[in-house]
Design a protein around this motif. Structure first.
Motif, PDB file in Angstrom:
ATOM      1  N   VAL A  31     -87.809  10.889 110.820  1.00 52.39           N
ATOM      2  CA  VAL A  31     -89.087  10.221 110.580  1.00 52.39           C
ATOM      3  C   VAL A  31     -90.233  11.084 111.088  1.00 52.39           C
ATOM      4  CG1 VAL A  31     -90.481   8.216 111.147  1.00 52.39           C
ATOM      5  CG2 VAL A  31     -88.104   7.924 110.575  1.00 52.39           C
ATOM      6  N   HIS A  32     -90.038  11.711 112.267  1.00 51.20           N
ATOM      7  CA  HIS A  32     -91.079  12.599 112.790  1.00 51.20           C
ATOM      8  C   HIS A  32     -91.307  13.768 111.838  1.00 51.20           C
ATOM      9  CE1 HIS A  32     -90.488  11.134 117.190  1.00 51.20           C
ATOM     10  NE2 HIS A  32     -90.993  10.234 116.393  1.00 51.20           N
ATOM     11  N   LEU A  35     -93.410  12.610 108.981  1.00 47.48           N
ATOM     12  CA  LEU A  35     -94.815  12.422 109.365  1.00 47.48           C
ATOM     13  C   LEU A  35     -95.512  13.767 109.502  1.00 47.48           C
ATOM     14  CD1 LEU A  35     -94.459   9.512 111.918  1.00 47.48           C
ATOM     15  CD2 LEU A  35     -95.304   9.424 109.592  1.00 47.48           C
ATOM     16  N   ILE A  38     -96.476  14.977 106.181  1.00 47.72           N
ATOM     17  CA  ILE A  38     -97.703  14.321 105.706  1.00 47.72           C
ATOM     18  C   ILE A  38     -98.922  15.030 106.270  1.00 47.72           C
ATOM     19  CG2 ILE A  38     -99.047  12.198 105.856  1.00 47.72           C
ATOM     20  CD1 ILE A  38     -96.339  10.720 105.795  1.00 47.72           C
ATOM     21  N   ALA A  65     -99.209  12.387  99.671  1.00 52.43           N
ATOM     22  CA  ALA A  65     -99.296  11.677 100.950  1.00 52.43           C
ATOM     23  C   ALA A  65     -99.133  10.175 100.767  1.00 52.43           C
ATOM     24  CB  ALA A  65    -100.623  12.008 101.621  1.00 52.43           C
ATOM     25  N   GLY A  66     -99.754   9.608  99.705  1.00 51.93           N
ATOM     26  CA  GLY A  66     -99.738   8.167  99.559  1.00 51.93           C
ATOM     27  C   GLY A  66     -98.555   7.635  98.773  1.00 51.93           C
ATOM     28  N   GLY A  67     -97.959   8.447  97.902  1.00 56.09           N
ATOM     29  CA  GLY A  67     -96.883   7.950  97.061  1.00 56.09           C
ATOM     30  C   GLY A  67     -95.516   8.473  97.443  1.00 56.09           C
ATOM     31  N   MET A  69     -94.452  10.532  99.834  1.00 54.71           N
ATOM     32  CA  MET A  69     -94.029  10.501 101.234  1.00 54.71           C
ATOM     33  C   MET A  69     -93.712   9.085 101.694  1.00 54.71           C
ATOM     34  SD  MET A  69     -93.635  13.454 102.016  1.00 54.71           S
ATOM     35  CE  MET A  69     -93.078  13.102 103.658  1.00 54.71           C
ATOM     36  N   VAL A  70     -94.374   8.087 101.094  1.00 63.29           N
ATOM     37  CA  VAL A  70     -94.043   6.710 101.452  1.00 63.29           C
ATOM     38  C   VAL A  70     -92.612   6.389 101.025  1.00 63.29           C
ATOM     39  CG1 VAL A  70     -94.598   4.303 101.004  1.00 63.29           C
ATOM     40  CG2 VAL A  70     -96.420   5.926 101.397  1.00 63.29           C
ATOM     41  N   LEU A  71     -92.237   6.878  99.829  1.00 61.21           N
ATOM     42  CA  LEU A  71     -90.859   6.654  99.382  1.00 61.21           C
ATOM     43  C   LEU A  71     -89.870   7.406 100.278  1.00 61.21           C
ATOM     44  CD1 LEU A  71     -91.273   6.719  95.523  1.00 61.21           C
ATOM     45  CD2 LEU A  71     -91.063   4.790  97.046  1.00 61.21           C
ATOM     46  N   LEU A  73     -90.262   8.065 103.467  1.00 60.46           N
ATOM     47  CA  LEU A  73     -90.155   7.279 104.703  1.00 60.46           C
ATOM     48  C   LEU A  73     -89.307   6.041 104.471  1.00 60.46           C
ATOM     49  CD1 LEU A  73     -93.714   7.426 106.241  1.00 60.46           C
ATOM     50  CD2 LEU A  73     -91.609   8.176 107.285  1.00 60.46           C
ATOM     51  N   PHE A  74     -89.511   5.426 103.304  1.00 61.41           N
ATOM     52  CA  PHE A  74     -88.775   4.228 102.925  1.00 61.41           C
ATOM     53  C   PHE A  74     -87.280   4.476 103.031  1.00 61.41           C
ATOM     54  CE2 PHE A  74     -87.065   1.099 100.074  1.00 61.41           C
ATOM     55  CZ  PHE A  74     -87.956   0.045 100.129  1.00 61.41           C
ATOM     56  N   MET A  77     -86.140   5.505 106.803  1.00 64.64           N
ATOM     57  CA  MET A  77     -86.111   4.398 107.764  1.00 64.64           C
ATOM     58  C   MET A  77     -84.838   3.576 107.665  1.00 64.64           C
ATOM     59  SD  MET A  77     -89.899   2.838 108.145  1.00 64.64           S
ATOM     60  CE  MET A  77     -89.751   1.990 106.621  1.00 64.64           C
ATOM     61  N   LEU A  78     -84.210   3.614 106.483  1.00 59.55           N
ATOM     62  CA  LEU A  78     -82.984   2.834 106.309  1.00 59.55           C
ATOM     63  C   LEU A  78     -81.782   3.545 106.913  1.00 59.55           C
ATOM     64  CD1 LEU A  78     -83.533   1.538 102.699  1.00 59.55           C
ATOM     65  CD2 LEU A  78     -83.762   0.304 104.828  1.00 59.55           C
TER      66      LEU A  78
END
Lengths: 172, 426
Positions: A31-32, A35, A38, A65-67, A69-71, A73-74, A77-78
């Motif tokens: 996760v780091h 980030l 990003i 950054a908004g699309g 990378m969110v996926l 992270l998604f 995180m699991l």
């Protein structure tokens, strides 16, 4: 308006991009790393802004950054972080990586020196797009001059999307 | 020095374009203060309006009619113990609320409160606002993951899925509106200006295009503009995680969702960010579809008289508020226990009346008009937000996804294609 403190912002943004890039490969926590990636992408968006390319900067922020990378992270995180930290890290090829990095760096330095020499020789002015109509210029090129290539690229992406859906769903 | 200060006032453009750092700084400070006051006011209004919708009184104890309640809340949050879970990821837990506040406030750089009242005008205005506000989902995801707890993680996952899906519908609606800036077609309410022109993404130019075409885009190519506006209006509620799409913080299932583990000052940052993000997306909607700073009927009701009538609106609003406060003062109980509160409310009425009289002065009146109409439209959206929360039940997650992907996205695509066809044909 005339740009203010250009070298300061250039070195600041480049430094942030490099810092983010190094953190991506040195952090053990995934996760780091994401980030830090990003941070790199946002610093790159800032550099695009400095190159009078606001449209590319905006697209960089929205898409990466908004699309994307969110996926990222998604998904990360699991994954159970504790388990992945105990597993072997894939850093056995650091010699090969180092050689590759040095070779690429040498190439960049060479291109920079050569283009600077060429520029001094011919005295051609640097190409500079007007900032105020940047988006309109890009639109003219994409939908006018390079229409066919652009449409083929979008068709390719569509095929990839359909392929992903077909592979992900057993029953459609 | 004095010349530098006054040069902007005569330049007839935004501080950013004029390259005037001092005025840009002043605008940033003013917008920051205005936003903070707006968030405090929203806090009180939301509780009061929701209470009245549910036939309750709402806050009544702190100050007359609970007017000092938001201040009491703010003090409570600031002096509350700041707890960080022992197993939390310290750095990410710390950055998340800061990031979300920064993104919420950065969008206001390009919000046009008037033709010259914006910090700067960018060539990519709308794109910049959408991009920066889409970064706020990162703050939510980071907060949920760093808390190292189940409810926040589920809240963050829901939030990221929801915001990424609704961003697409939102983007399509925005593209339809941006397309309209280049199409001078007659439509139902436009005027013919000739051939297809250059479109624009700049916030100020979009409003100017509506002025030139004599039509707010909500009425253009009726009903296409209206449908695009409707898609945006639904998507923006999902983007800001508000009821009925507040699944990331559904209290009946997830305690408080992604900010369950946050307390005190950090939690108040999330609160601040949520309300300023609401104001930010409302200002996008106002700029794209409701004519930004333009007053109602700028082409039908013209002439000196109508200009004067419309320029009196800001003062009239404040005088009306003063009158309401005055009536409230007169209706306060006569018991000595309420003497301080009665005096306070009378003072509040006096301050409002003073602002109203100040807005009557011709130089102030002319300069404040644009800002007034823009703020009034945004305030209308803020009321809608509270109204939705008071009336709609919360969606289930699969229903939410179905609305986003199977209704809003195809309709948005259809509107975009039809807008292009109608615009070229007419």
């Amino acid at each position: 308006m005339t740009p203010v403190a250009t070298p300061f912002f250039f070195y600041l943004l480049s430094g942030l991009a490099l810092l983010g890039g190094i953190l991506v490969i040195t952090r053990k926590n995934a996760v780091h790393s994401a980030l830090a990636l990003i941070l790199t992408l946002l610093a790159l968006a800032g550099l695009y802004l400095m190159l009078y390319a606001p449209f590319v900067a905006g697209v960089q922020i929205i898409l990466y950054a908004g699309g994307i990378m969110v996926l990222f992270l998604f998904v990360i995180m699991l994954v159970s972080i504790e388990k992945s930290q105990r597993e072997d890290q894939f850093n056995k090829q650091w010699i090969g990586g180092l050689v590759g990095a040095v070779a690429l760096g040498a190439l960049f330095v060479r291109v920079f020196v050569r283009s600077k020499a060429l520029h001094d020789l011919t005295g051609m002015p640097m190409a500079q797009l007007p900032e105020q109509s940047n988006t309109q210029e890009i639109a003219v090129y994409l939908y006018g001059n390079y229409m066919l290539a652009f449409e083929i690229a979008s068709l390719l992406l569509l095929v990839a999307i359909i392929g992903a859906v077909v592979m992900a769903k057993k029953r459609i | 020095m004095l010349d530098y200060v006054t040069s902007y006032l005569r330049s007839n453009t935004t501080p950013g374009q004029a390259g005037n750092l001092l005025w840009a700084f002043i605008y940033i400070i003013l917008i920051f203060l205005g936003l903070s006051v707006a968030v405090i006011a929203m806090n009180w209004l939301e509780r009061k309006i929701l209470a009245h919708m549910q036939v309750r009184l709402g806050p009544m104890r702190v100050g007359p009619h609970g007017l000092l309640q938001p201040i009491a809340d703010a003090i409570k949050l600031l002096i509350k113990e700041d707890i960080m879970p022992a197993e939390a990821d310290k750095s990410v837990f710390w950055i998340a609320p800061v990031l979300i506040v920064i993104t919420a406030f950065t969008t206001f750089i390009v919000v046009p409160f008037g033709p010259t009242h914006a910090v700067t005008d960018m060539n990519i205005g709308v794109l910049f606002m959408l991009g920066v506000s889409s970064l706020s989902v990162l703050g939510v995801v980071m907060a949920g993951w760093a808390s190292n707890s189940h409810y926040p993680l589920i809240g963050a996952l829901r939030s990221s899925a929801q915001m990424v899906s609704y961003e697409i519908a939102m983007g399509l609606a925005v593209v339809a509106a941006v397309l309209m800036t280049s199409l001078h077609g007659i439509g139902l309410y436009g005027v013919a200006h000739g051939a297809v022109g250059d479109g624009t993404l700049s916030m100020i130019d979009i409003v100017k295009a509506q002025q030139d075409q004599h039509a707010w885009f909500i009425f253009k190519f009726f009903p296409l503009g209206l449908i695009a506006f409707f898609i945006f209006a639904v998507a923006m509620i999902a983007e800001t995680n508000r009821a009925p799409f507040d699944l990331p913080e559904a209290e009946s299932e997830l305690t408080a969702g992604f900010h369950t583990e946050y307390s005190g000052f950090r939690w108040s940052l999330f609160f601040l960010a949520e309300y300023s993000a609401m104001i930010a997306v409302s200002s996008i909607a106002v700029t794209l579809w409701l004519g930004g700073w333009l007053r109602p009927f700028p082409t039908w009701l013209t002439g000196e008289t109508w200009d004067l009538v419309f320029s009196l609106f800001p003062a009239a609003t404040f005088l009306l508020l003063a009158l309401i406060a005055l009536v409230g003062t007169l209706r306060m109980p006569k018991h000595p226990y309420f003497r301080v509160q009665t005096l306070g409310l009378a003072g509040f009425a006096a301050v409002l009346a003073l602002i109203g009289i100040l807005l009557l002065l011709p130089p102030v009146r002319d300069r404040i008009q644009d800002i007034y109409w823009f703020s009034l439209k945004v305030a209308g959206f803020m009321y809608l937000y509270i109204w939705y929360r008071g009336t709609f039940p919360r969606y289930r997650f699969d229903q939410l996804m179905r609305v986003g992907w199977k209704v809003l996205l195809p309709v948005g695509l259809g509107v975009l294609i039809l807008t292009a066809i109608v615009g070229v044909l007419l």
